[in-house]
Design a protein around this motif. Structure first.
Motif, mmCIF file in Angstrom:
data_model
loop_
_atom_site.group_PDB
_atom_site.id
_atom_site.type_symbol
_atom_site.label_atom_id
_atom_site.label_comp_id
_atom_site.label_asym_id
_atom_site.label_seq_id
_atom_site.Cartn_x
_atom_site.Cartn_y
_atom_site.Cartn_z
ATOM 1 N N LEU A 186 0.878 -1.173 -0.022
ATOM 2 C CA LEU A 186 -0.135 0.069 0.087
ATOM 3 C C LEU A 186 0.968 1.214 -0.029
ATOM 4 N N LYS A 187 2.164 1.291 0.746
ATOM 5 C CA LYS A 187 2.712 2.401 0.779
ATOM 6 C C LYS A 187 3.675 2.680 -0.510
ATOM 7 N N VAL A 188 3.819 1.561 -1.299
ATOM 8 C CA VAL A 188 4.484 1.535 -2.615
ATOM 9 C C VAL A 188 3.456 2.053 -3.489
ATOM 10 N N ALA A 207 2.900 5.920 -3.009
ATOM 11 C CA ALA A 207 4.042 6.654 -3.215
ATOM 12 C C ALA A 207 4.238 6.796 -4.807
ATOM 13 N N LYS A 208 3.743 5.736 -5.406
ATOM 14 C CA LYS A 208 3.594 5.905 -7.160
ATOM 15 C C LYS A 208 2.583 6.397 -7.552
ATOM 16 N N GLY A 209 1.414 6.542 -6.691
ATOM 17 C CA GLY A 209 0.142 7.165 -7.442
ATOM 18 C C GLY A 209 -0.437 6.295 -8.080
ATOM 19 N N VAL A 210 -0.434 4.941 -7.797
ATOM 20 C CA VAL A 210 -1.427 3.869 -8.564
ATOM 21 C C VAL A 210 -2.415 3.534 -7.727
ATOM 22 N N THR A 211 -3.455 3.208 -8.378
ATOM 23 C CA THR A 211 -4.808 2.551 -7.733
ATOM 24 C C THR A 211 -4.878 1.099 -8.395
ATOM 25 N N ALA A 212 -5.009 0.218 -7.499
ATOM 26 C CA ALA A 212 -4.869 -1.052 -7.957
ATOM 27 C C ALA A 212 -6.157 -1.878 -7.713
#
Length: 223
Positions: A40-42, A45-50
């Motif tokens: 979740l932190k990664v 930080a990358k601004g990606v929703t999964a």
């Protein structure tokens, strides 16, 4: 409007037919501490929703972590209650698994499931109607790289980058064991694909981009 591929409708959606360089990152078998928290932190930080396909029993074991996934704005799908294969099970048994999964999700405030990935990606002929009756879309993946095996982060990244295409659904795992290599691989994957011009979407949003590609055999399409 979503146009369904003429391929076998019993099988899960593996990829979206689009020329747009957009893909969906999905994660199976969680929540799983501490790997889900690190993931979740990664992603933040990358601004990606999964899209996270959660197991009901794991939601019961880690309710706060399940809530954290939802609170972070990620999409949540179901991955059964306890990861028992649903293929070739009687309807009553499948319904019981899904009922227990729904109850686990509801206990943490998740009540609007629309996506489902069966364990091993397997459903028997006719079982898709059970999902349809519950308003669930069977989601598979076309990028499967064996990250649950003993491979390093660079290998996971390289396999994803090699297989990915516009509209791909990428399946990785934050649960089911030690997923440290996967967590390390995710920022590498994001950076590599962005360099190639790709953007990231949830599965639900990806469905709006074009027609669906399904496994014509209705068989195993991920682990």
């Amino acid at each position: 409007m979503l146009l369904v591929s003429p391929l076998n409708s019993r099988a899960g959606i593996k990829r979206i037919g689009t020329e747009k360089k957009v893909v969906a990152l999905t994660f199976d078998d969680g929540p799983n501490s501490p790997h889900t928290e690190k993931l979740l932190k990664v992603l933040e930080a990358k601004g990606v929703t999964a899209t996270f396909f959660l197991i009901g029993k794991q939601v019961e074991n880690h309710p706060d972590l399940a809530r954290k996934i939802a609170k972070a704005g990620h999409e949540i799908g179901g991955h059964s209650y306890d990861w028992q294969s649903l293929a070739f099970k009687r309807r009553k048994s499948v319904e019981a698994q899904l009922d227990k999964m729904d109850a686990a999700f509801a206990s943490v405030g998740i009540t609007n499931l629309a996506l489902f990935r069966p364990p091993n990606g397997l459903l028997s002929p006719g079982q898709g109607k059970i999902l349809e009756a519950r308003g669930l879309e069977h989601i598979g993946a076309d990028v499967v790289v064996g990250d649950w095996k003993n491979i390093d982060a660079a290998t996971i990244r390289d396999r994803v980058v090699k297989k990915v295409r516009p509209g791909s659904i990428i399946v990785l795992h934050d649960g089911g064991g030690n997923r440290a290599a996967t967590v390390r691989a995710v920022p590498m994957i994001i950076d590599a694909l962005r360099k190639q011009g790709y953007s990231f979407s949830t599965v639900g949003a990806l469905l709006d981009f074009g027609y669906t590609h399904k496994d014509p055999k209705g068989s195993r399409n991920q682990e």
